[in-house]
Motif scaffolding. Sequence first.
Motif, PDB file in Angstrom:
ATOM      1  N   LEU A 147     -11.451   2.261   5.870  1.00 44.31           N
ATOM      2  CA  LEU A 147     -10.948   0.965   5.415  1.00 44.31           C
ATOM      3  C   LEU A 147      -9.461   0.760   5.665  1.00 44.31           C
ATOM      4  O   LEU A 147      -8.938  -0.323   5.400  1.00 44.31           O
TER       5      LEU A 147
ATOM      6  N   ALA B 234      -5.228   1.420   5.235  1.00 42.77           N
ATOM      7  CA  ALA B 234      -4.367   1.303   4.056  1.00 42.77           C
ATOM      8  C   ALA B 234      -4.669  -0.002   3.334  1.00 42.77           C
ATOM      9  O   ALA B 234      -4.915  -1.030   3.965  1.00 42.77           O
ATOM     10  N   GLN B 235      -4.670   0.054   2.013  1.00 40.56           N
ATOM     11  CA  GLN B 235      -5.017  -1.098   1.191  1.00 40.56           C
ATOM     12  C   GLN B 235      -3.962  -1.301   0.103  1.00 40.56           C
ATOM     13  O   GLN B 235      -3.354  -0.341  -0.372  1.00 40.56           O
ATOM     14  N   PRO B 236      -3.742  -2.563  -0.327  1.00 44.73           N
ATOM     15  CA  PRO B 236      -2.848  -2.802  -1.471  1.00 44.73           C
ATOM     16  C   PRO B 236      -3.377  -2.128  -2.728  1.00 44.73           C
ATOM     17  O   PRO B 236      -4.573  -1.799  -2.826  1.00 44.73           O
ATOM     18  N   THR B 237      -2.498  -1.937  -3.676  1.00 45.35           N
ATOM     19  CA  THR B 237      -2.860  -1.211  -4.896  1.00 45.35           C
ATOM     20  C   THR B 237      -4.071  -1.819  -5.596  1.00 45.35           C
ATOM     21  O   THR B 237      -4.957  -1.092  -6.067  1.00 45.35           O
TER      22      THR B 237
ATOM     23  N   ILE C 249      -9.847   5.477   2.442  1.00 46.21           N
ATOM     24  CA  ILE C 249      -8.787   4.473   2.322  1.00 46.21           C
ATOM     25  C   ILE C 249      -7.451   5.123   2.637  1.00 46.21           C
ATOM     26  O   ILE C 249      -7.053   6.093   1.992  1.00 46.21           O
TER      27      ILE C 249
ATOM     28  N   VAL D 295      -8.701   8.600  -0.989  1.00 43.35           N
ATOM     29  CA  VAL D 295      -7.511   7.770  -0.838  1.00 43.35           C
ATOM     30  C   VAL D 295      -6.344   8.683  -0.490  1.00 43.35           C
ATOM     31  O   VAL D 295      -6.058   9.638  -1.223  1.00 43.35           O
TER      32      VAL D 295
ATOM     33  N   ALA E  68     -11.709  -0.333  -5.467  1.00 39.69           N
ATOM     34  CA  ALA E  68     -12.588   0.629  -4.802  1.00 39.69           C
ATOM     35  C   ALA E  68     -12.881   1.825  -5.699  1.00 39.69           C
ATOM     36  O   ALA E  68     -14.020   2.317  -5.763  1.00 39.69           O
TER      37      ALA E  68
ATOM     38  N   ALA F 208       0.820  -1.211   0.000  1.00 39.35           N
ATOM     39  CA  ALA F 208       0.000   0.000   0.000  1.00 39.35           C
ATOM     40  C   ALA F 208       0.854   1.261   0.000  1.00 39.35           C
ATOM     41  O   ALA F 208       0.337   2.358  -0.228  1.00 39.35           O
TER      42      ALA F 208
ATOM     43  N   GLN G 165      -6.579  -3.430  -4.349  1.00 40.57           N
ATOM     44  CA  GLN G 165      -7.813  -3.123  -3.620  1.00 40.57           C
ATOM     45  C   GLN G 165      -8.208  -1.661  -3.803  1.00 40.57           C
ATOM     46  O   GLN G 165      -9.391  -1.337  -3.902  1.00 40.57           O
ATOM     47  N   VAL G 166      -7.219  -0.775  -3.840  1.00 42.95           N
ATOM     48  CA  VAL G 166      -7.518   0.643  -4.098  1.00 42.95           C
ATOM     49  C   VAL G 166      -8.132   0.810  -5.479  1.00 42.95           C
ATOM     50  O   VAL G 166      -9.129   1.515  -5.657  1.00 42.95           O
TER      51      VAL G 166
ATOM     52  N   ASP H 210     -15.982   5.884   1.176  1.00 41.84           N
ATOM     53  CA  ASP H 210     -14.939   4.990   1.676  1.00 41.84           C
ATOM     54  C   ASP H 210     -13.662   5.802   1.854  1.00 41.84           C
ATOM     55  O   ASP H 210     -13.189   6.444   0.896  1.00 41.84           O
TER      56      ASP H 210
END
Length: 398
Positions: A277, A279-282, A251, A220, A288, A21, A284-285, A249
Amino acid sequence: MKPRPRLVVATSTFPRSPDDAEPDFVWALAQGLSERFEVTVVCPHGPELSESETWGPVRIRRFRYAPLKLEQLAYVHGMLPALRARPWRLLLLPGFMLGFAWALRCEMSATTPTVLHAHWVIPGGLAACLSGRLRRSDKRVCTVHGGDVFGLGGPWVDRLMGRILRRFDKVTAVSPAVARRVAALGVDSARVVTVPMGVSRIFDAPVDNTDRRVARAAFVGRLVEKKGAHVLLDALARLRATQHALSVDIIGGGAQASVLKGQAHRLGLTRPMLRFLGAQPTEQVAAALRGAQIFVFPSLADAHGDAEGLGLTALEAALAGCVVVASALPANAHVWTHDETAILVPPGQPEALADALRAVLMDAQRAARIARAGQAMVRSRFGWPRLVAAHADVLGLP
């Protein structure tokens, strides 16, 4: 066969893994440049990371700067926010800079690179100067991302940054606003080139995606003051008061996460209207963003003067098909045209942001038109193949 020229990249921000992330633009650029040169990235060590490894054609060398449990300056949502969140981390800076400089000294002594490419004036450019091996490379380039020259300031810091940058052959700035700040530090404008970072094709999606939820927005970014998430929460409360439903959301992680959750609780913003949500891996971003209609980018200059240099997350969102609603900061005004490729609002004004979001919800045709134009603009101006070539030109390599 003639060997490829060697490129050493000095950076304080780099992913821990290819799907991390952590912002990946330095990795994406290094990966693109590896088709033309032998690339070694020198970056910080951290918990559960190897000191040396190879990702495809790119060699990665991570420098140690403290006992493992105390390596807390990198991979924590940005160095400046990390220092502001826990001021004791200032004690880690001498070890960080010495470790960075020593790693560069060793790497450049061993390989004698054709080009040194440092990211951020401080710490990347400073570490390169402290290494004592700056002249071991045929060419020296420093990329200024914005957080360095906007987030750091004061007469003596400005003098230091100016002295650092004048030791490089070329300086690249990610936006004209950043280039103007670099020139103000006393760097000859003829040596400054504006070259932005690029956007990964993983975000690319049709604007007319049938899975897109009409009343969902995404934010994000690091949860720090300059990203303006607190402004978004105030705007969301105002939307709810006028019976306009919008689910958001959020992120990202950062020092203000608990503060923002407390603000949301006071405003009565709960699931499913608002979701934190983390921090998310790329991947998942990207998913979203492809599922949202609106991307909210309410960034502002924080109390320390830190402001956006380019705003890659907004570019990624536009590529994913979102309508971008962004603050009208100088860097954003250079990229986006109001009511054509995005909707720009005065920074730090929840009422104006709420009005803009309401307008998107009430006019689907206008929203689709802006989303299509924004996506087309990002595809034409910020694709990595084009920008890798532009960086290669500045680096002076084939």
